[in-house]
Design a protein around this motif. Structure first.
Motif, PDB file in Angstrom:
ATOM      1  N   ALA A  36      -6.852  75.135   2.536  1.00  0.00           N
ATOM      2  CA  ALA A  36      -8.007  74.419   2.007  1.00  0.00           C
ATOM      3  C   ALA A  36      -9.125  74.588   3.046  1.00  0.00           C
ATOM      4  O   ALA A  36      -8.921  75.228   4.076  1.00  0.00           O
ATOM      5  N   HIS A  37     -10.255  74.009   2.779  1.00  0.00           N
ATOM      6  CA  HIS A  37     -11.400  74.197   3.675  1.00  0.00           C
ATOM      7  C   HIS A  37     -11.060  73.831   5.129  1.00  0.00           C
ATOM      8  O   HIS A  37     -11.372  74.565   6.055  1.00  0.00           O
ATOM      9  N   ASP A  38     -10.412  72.682   5.324  1.00  0.00           N
ATOM     10  CA  ASP A  38     -10.144  72.209   6.684  1.00  0.00           C
ATOM     11  C   ASP A  38      -8.926  72.853   7.338  1.00  0.00           C
ATOM     12  O   ASP A  38      -8.628  72.558   8.499  1.00  0.00           O
ATOM     13  N   THR A  39      -8.237  73.738   6.625  1.00  0.00           N
ATOM     14  CA  THR A  39      -7.122  74.464   7.237  1.00  0.00           C
ATOM     15  C   THR A  39      -7.600  75.260   8.438  1.00  0.00           C
ATOM     16  O   THR A  39      -6.870  75.442   9.402  1.00  0.00           O
ATOM     17  N   PHE A  40      -8.821  75.719   8.399  1.00  0.00           N
ATOM     18  CA  PHE A  40      -9.351  76.610   9.417  1.00  0.00           C
ATOM     19  C   PHE A  40      -9.965  75.840  10.605  1.00  0.00           C
ATOM     20  O   PHE A  40     -10.650  76.422  11.435  1.00  0.00           O
ATOM     21  N   LEU A  41      -9.686  74.557  10.666  1.00  0.00           N
ATOM     22  CA  LEU A  41     -10.121  73.710  11.778  1.00  0.00           C
ATOM     23  C   LEU A  41      -8.889  73.124  12.460  1.00  0.00           C
ATOM     24  O   LEU A  41      -7.793  73.153  11.912  1.00  0.00           O
ATOM     25  N   ASP A  42      -9.063  72.525  13.613  1.00  0.00           N
ATOM     26  CA  ASP A  42      -7.964  71.835  14.290  1.00  0.00           C
ATOM     27  C   ASP A  42      -7.428  70.686  13.442  1.00  0.00           C
ATOM     28  O   ASP A  42      -6.294  70.247  13.617  1.00  0.00           O
ATOM     29  N   PHE A  43      -8.231  70.215  12.532  1.00  0.00           N
ATOM     30  CA  PHE A  43      -7.876  69.105  11.660  1.00  0.00           C
ATOM     31  C   PHE A  43      -6.537  69.326  10.962  1.00  0.00           C
ATOM     32  O   PHE A  43      -5.747  68.407  10.809  1.00  0.00           O
ATOM     33  N   ALA A  44      -6.269  70.552  10.544  1.00  0.00           N
ATOM     34  CA  ALA A  44      -5.031  70.860   9.815  1.00  0.00           C
ATOM     35  C   ALA A  44      -3.791  70.570  10.650  1.00  0.00           C
ATOM     36  O   ALA A  44      -2.773  70.131  10.127  1.00  0.00           O
ATOM     37  N   VAL A  45      -3.858  70.811  11.929  1.00  0.00           N
ATOM     38  CA  VAL A  45      -2.725  70.539  12.822  1.00  0.00           C
ATOM     39  C   VAL A  45      -2.704  69.067  13.197  1.00  0.00           C
ATOM     40  O   VAL A  45      -1.666  68.411  13.123  1.00  0.00           O
ATOM     41  N   LEU A  46      -3.833  68.536  13.583  1.00  0.00           N
ATOM     42  CA  LEU A  46      -3.899  67.163  14.074  1.00  0.00           C
ATOM     43  C   LEU A  46      -3.566  66.134  13.005  1.00  0.00           C
ATOM     44  O   LEU A  46      -2.914  65.129  13.288  1.00  0.00           O
ATOM     45  N   LEU A  47      -4.001  66.360  11.793  1.00  0.00           N
ATOM     46  CA  LEU A  47      -3.778  65.400  10.716  1.00  0.00           C
ATOM     47  C   LEU A  47      -2.295  65.157  10.482  1.00  0.00           C
ATOM     48  O   LEU A  47      -1.872  64.039  10.257  1.00  0.00           O
ATOM     49  N   LYS A  64      -5.304  67.944   0.005  1.00  0.00           N
ATOM     50  CA  LYS A  64      -6.661  68.189  -0.486  1.00  0.00           C
ATOM     51  C   LYS A  64      -7.576  68.674   0.639  1.00  0.00           C
ATOM     52  O   LYS A  64      -8.359  69.594   0.459  1.00  0.00           O
ATOM     53  N   ALA A  65      -7.453  68.066   1.802  1.00  0.00           N
ATOM     54  CA  ALA A  65      -8.330  68.409   2.921  1.00  0.00           C
ATOM     55  C   ALA A  65      -7.847  69.620   3.706  1.00  0.00           C
ATOM     56  O   ALA A  65      -8.628  70.504   4.042  1.00  0.00           O
ATOM     57  N   ALA A  66      -6.552  69.639   4.023  1.00  0.00           N
ATOM     58  CA  ALA A  66      -6.029  70.653   4.955  1.00  0.00           C
ATOM     59  C   ALA A  66      -5.117  71.663   4.293  1.00  0.00           C
ATOM     60  O   ALA A  66      -4.597  72.549   4.967  1.00  0.00           O
ATOM     61  N   GLY A  67      -4.891  71.550   2.997  1.00  0.00           N
ATOM     62  CA  GLY A  67      -4.032  72.504   2.300  1.00  0.00           C
ATOM     63  C   GLY A  67      -2.568  72.141   2.402  1.00  0.00           C
ATOM     64  O   GLY A  67      -2.186  71.138   3.000  1.00  0.00           O
ATOM     65  N   THR A  68      -1.757  72.982   1.800  1.00  0.00           N
ATOM     66  CA  THR A  68      -0.321  72.744   1.798  1.00  0.00           C
ATOM     67  C   THR A  68       0.403  73.568   2.851  1.00  0.00           C
ATOM     68  O   THR A  68       1.563  73.313   3.139  1.00  0.00           O
ATOM     69  N   ILE A  69      -0.268  74.540   3.438  1.00  0.00           N
ATOM     70  CA  ILE A  69       0.349  75.344   4.490  1.00  0.00           C
ATOM     71  C   ILE A  69       0.445  74.490   5.762  1.00  0.00           C
ATOM     72  O   ILE A  69      -0.458  73.695   6.047  1.00  0.00           O
ATOM     73  N   GLY A  71      -0.053  73.333   9.315  1.00  0.00           N
ATOM     74  CA  GLY A  71      -1.185  73.598  10.200  1.00  0.00           C
ATOM     75  C   GLY A  71      -0.857  74.529  11.350  1.00  0.00           C
ATOM     76  O   GLY A  71      -1.665  75.376  11.724  1.00  0.00           O
ATOM     77  N   ARG A  72       0.342  74.383  11.915  1.00  0.00           N
ATOM     78  CA  ARG A  72       0.730  75.270  13.017  1.00  0.00           C
ATOM     79  C   ARG A  72       0.893  76.701  12.521  1.00  0.00           C
ATOM     80  O   ARG A  72       0.501  77.646  13.198  1.00  0.00           O
ATOM     81  N   ARG A  73       1.453  76.855  11.325  1.00  0.00           N
ATOM     82  CA  ARG A  73       1.601  78.199  10.763  1.00  0.00           C
ATOM     83  C   ARG A  73       0.222  78.799  10.461  1.00  0.00           C
ATOM     84  O   ARG A  73      -0.035  79.970  10.754  1.00  0.00           O
ATOM     85  N   ALA A  74      -0.653  78.013   9.892  1.00  0.00           N
ATOM     86  CA  ALA A  74      -2.005  78.499   9.597  1.00  0.00           C
ATOM     87  C   ALA A  74      -2.705  78.949  10.876  1.00  0.00           C
ATOM     88  O   ALA A  74      -3.342  80.005  10.895  1.00  0.00           O
ATOM     89  N   THR A  75      -2.565  78.168  11.932  1.00  0.00           N
ATOM     90  CA  THR A  75      -3.185  78.528  13.207  1.00  0.00           C
ATOM     91  C   THR A  75      -2.619  79.837  13.729  1.00  0.00           C
ATOM     92  O   THR A  75      -3.370  80.710  14.184  1.00  0.00           O
ATOM     93  N   GLU A  76      -1.308  79.996  13.650  1.00  0.00           N
ATOM     94  CA  GLU A  76      -0.672  81.245  14.101  1.00  0.00           C
ATOM     95  C   GLU A  76      -1.193  82.445  13.309  1.00  0.00           C
ATOM     96  O   GLU A  76      -1.543  83.479  13.881  1.00  0.00           O
TER      97      GLU A  76
END
Length: 115
Positions: A36-47, A64-69, A71-76
């Motif tokens: 999702a939009h916020d997946t590409f921010l630190d928010f996805a991991v921190l949330l 809705k905010a950070a997606g279903t992936i 966050g650590r995987r998205a960052t990798e």
């Protein structure tokens, strides 16, 4: 390189199309499934790492905010592809990662033509 979510976002897609059309040289458009939009921010991991139950967001709000992936995987994944892009264009080290699907990263697709 544009890296976005897999689902269309008509509010942003028009701006991306204009940006894309005005770029010169090699370009890549990648999409990340489950983002999702916020997946590409630190928010996805921190949330998802908040520990206190009273501060936990409902799962549907997180998705809705950070997606279903994860966050650590998205960052990798994003780090790997950004590094590959810079290796290719700044260090002149060819990488196959930017030229199609990769078994270690099945969540990345290439919807637009690339060089």
């Amino acid at each position: 390189m544009l890296f976005g979510r897999a689902e269309p976002d008509h509010g942003r897609d028009a701006g991306w199309a204009t940006f894309w059309a005005n770029q010169r040289g090699p370009k890549w458009h990648l999409k990340l499934s489950g983002a999702a939009h916020d997946t590409f921010l630190d928010f996805a991991v921190l949330l998802r790492t908040r520990r206190h139950p009273s501060s936990a967001s409902p799962p549907e709000e997180v998705a809705k905010a950070a997606g279903t992936i994860d966050g650590r995987r998205a960052t990798e994944v994003v780090r790997t592809y950004v590094n590959a892009y810079f290796d290719q264009h700044l260090r002149h080290r060819h990488t196959r990662l930017l030229y199609g699907l990769s078994a270690p990263y099945p969540e990345v697709t290439f919807p637009a033509p690339h060089p």
